[in-house]
Design a protein around this motif. Structure first.
Motif, PDB file in Angstrom:
ATOM      1  N   VAL A   6       0.841  -1.202   0.000  1.00 36.49           N
ATOM      2  CA  VAL A   6       0.000   0.000   0.000  1.00 36.49           C
ATOM      3  C   VAL A   6       0.871   1.245   0.000  1.00 36.49           C
ATOM      4  N   TRP A   7       1.919   1.250   0.815  1.00 36.94           N
ATOM      5  CA  TRP A   7       2.779   2.427   0.901  1.00 36.94           C
ATOM      6  C   TRP A   7       3.467   2.729  -0.432  1.00 36.94           C
ATOM      7  N   ARG A   8       3.884   1.697  -1.134  1.00 37.35           N
ATOM      8  CA  ARG A   8       4.504   1.914  -2.454  1.00 37.35           C
ATOM      9  C   ARG A   8       3.571   2.702  -3.371  1.00 37.35           C
ATOM     10  N   GLU A   9       2.291   2.399  -3.294  1.00 34.55           N
ATOM     11  CA  GLU A   9       1.311   3.083  -4.148  1.00 34.55           C
ATOM     12  C   GLU A   9       0.939   4.457  -3.598  1.00 34.55           C
ATOM     13  N   LEU A  10       0.765   4.556  -2.284  1.00 32.20           N
ATOM     14  CA  LEU A  10       0.368   5.842  -1.700  1.00 32.20           C
ATOM     15  C   LEU A  10       1.453   6.904  -1.840  1.00 32.20           C
ATOM     16  N   PHE A  19      -0.179  11.274   1.502  1.00 29.54           N
ATOM     17  CA  PHE A  19      -0.410  10.348   2.602  1.00 29.54           C
ATOM     18  C   PHE A  19       0.818  10.278   3.498  1.00 29.54           C
ATOM     19  N   ARG A  20       0.572   9.989   4.757  1.00 22.18           N
ATOM     20  CA  ARG A  20       1.648   9.766   5.717  1.00 22.18           C
ATOM     21  C   ARG A  20       1.562   8.327   6.204  1.00 22.18           C
ATOM     22  N   ARG A  21       2.717   7.784   6.485  1.00 19.90           N
ATOM     23  CA  ARG A  21       2.790   6.406   6.982  1.00 19.90           C
ATOM     24  C   ARG A  21       3.180   6.446   8.448  1.00 19.90           C
ATOM     25  N   GLN A  22       2.585   5.565   9.243  1.00 24.67           N
ATOM     26  CA  GLN A  22       2.864   5.470  10.673  1.00 24.67           C
ATOM     27  C   GLN A  22       2.760   6.850  11.330  1.00 24.67           C
ATOM     28  N   HIS A  23       1.624   7.486  11.091  1.00 27.04           N
ATOM     29  CA  HIS A  23       1.405   8.846  11.583  1.00 27.04           C
ATOM     30  C   HIS A  23       0.950   8.816  13.042  1.00 27.04           C
ATOM     31  N   PRO A  24       1.697   9.482  13.940  1.00 20.98           N
ATOM     32  CA  PRO A  24       1.290   9.515  15.343  1.00 20.98           C
ATOM     33  C   PRO A  24       0.142  10.503  15.555  1.00 20.98           C
ATOM     34  N   LEU A  25      -0.808  10.109  16.367  1.00 23.19           N
ATOM     35  CA  LEU A  25      -1.929  10.969  16.742  1.00 23.19           C
ATOM     36  C   LEU A  25      -2.236  10.669  18.202  1.00 23.19           C
ATOM     37  N   SER A  26      -1.850  11.587  19.084  1.00 21.76           N
ATOM     38  CA  SER A  26      -1.945  11.367  20.527  1.00 21.76           C
ATOM     39  C   SER A  26      -1.210  10.070  20.870  1.00 21.76           C
ATOM     40  N   GLU A  27      -1.911   9.127  21.514  1.00 21.82           N
ATOM     41  CA  GLU A  27      -1.249   7.870  21.888  1.00 21.82           C
ATOM     42  C   GLU A  27      -1.340   6.812  20.796  1.00 21.82           C
ATOM     43  N   VAL A  29      -0.917   5.351  16.719  1.00 23.14           N
ATOM     44  CA  VAL A  29      -0.124   5.461  15.499  1.00 23.14           C
ATOM     45  C   VAL A  29      -0.977   4.865  14.379  1.00 23.14           C
ATOM     46  N   LEU A  30      -1.287   5.700  13.386  1.00 21.25           N
ATOM     47  CA  LEU A  30      -2.116   5.266  12.269  1.00 21.25           C
ATOM     48  C   LEU A  30      -1.258   4.592  11.218  1.00 21.25           C
ATOM     49  N   ASP A  31      -1.766   3.520  10.614  1.00 23.04           N
ATOM     50  CA  ASP A  31      -1.020   2.874   9.534  1.00 23.04           C
ATOM     51  C   ASP A  31      -0.726   3.905   8.446  1.00 23.04           C
ATOM     52  N   PHE A  32      -1.786   4.595   7.991  1.00 29.28           N
ATOM     53  CA  PHE A  32      -1.656   5.645   6.973  1.00 29.28           C
ATOM     54  C   PHE A  32      -2.685   6.714   7.272  1.00 29.28           C
ATOM     55  N   ALA A  33      -2.406   7.923   6.820  1.00 21.27           N
ATOM     56  CA  ALA A  33      -3.362   9.013   7.007  1.00 21.27           C
ATOM     57  C   ALA A  33      -3.236  10.011   5.872  1.00 21.27           C
ATOM     58  N   CYS A  34      -4.370  10.527   5.450  1.00 22.36           N
ATOM     59  CA  CYS A  34      -4.417  11.679   4.563  1.00 22.36           C
ATOM     60  C   CYS A  34      -4.932  12.806   5.444  1.00 22.36           C
ATOM     61  N   LEU A  35      -4.045  13.685   5.861  1.00 26.10           N
ATOM     62  CA  LEU A  35      -4.422  14.740   6.789  1.00 26.10           C
ATOM     63  C   LEU A  35      -5.307  15.787   6.124  1.00 26.10           C
TER      64      LEU A  35
END
Length: 121
Positions: A6-10, A19-27, A29-35
């Motif tokens: 997925v990351w290769r494509e994103l 997109f961001r990979r392993q995005h921290p949000l408070s406590e 960690v999201l696999d991926f995020a489109c902020l």
């Protein structure tokens, strides 16, 4: 492995989204995020079906929604079988969240300095 695919494509910014990979949000960690669209993408392996994981996932979704995120959970098996379909699903979720900022209704507040709003026709 599915996350790597997925990351290769994103990283190619499908649909023009960043997109961001392993995005921290408070406590968390999201696999991926489109902020930009506030979409959190989680790739779920079979472990998410066992033990207390389903309840933990529901709490996680509720928390992310309370922070304004839409949560898209994709099974790892779907990613492995149809990577293109998984990416299309992600882009569709992002497109579905746009625009996050709407023009004010007639008689609403004026635009901020530097903002230009298109006239309605």
């Amino acid at each position: 492995m599915p996350e790597v695919l997925v990351w290769r494509e994103l990283r190619k910014r499908p649909g023009g989204f960043k997109f961001r990979r392993q995005h921290p949000l408070s406590e968390l960690v999201l696999d991926f995020a489109c902020l930009e669209c506030r979409v959190a993408i989680e790739i779920d392996g079979r472990i998410h079906d066992h033990g207390d994981r389903p309840e933990r996932d529901l709490r996680r979704i509720a928390y992310l929604q309370s922070r304004g995120f839409e949560v898209l959970r994709l099974p790892a098996s779907f990613v492995l079988k149809d990577l293109s379909g998984a990416i299309q699903t992600i882009v569709a979720a992002c497109n579905g969240r746009l625009p996050l900022h709407h023009q004010p209704a007639a008689g609403g507040p004026p635009p901020r300095s530097g903002e230009v709003l298109k006239e309605a026709k």
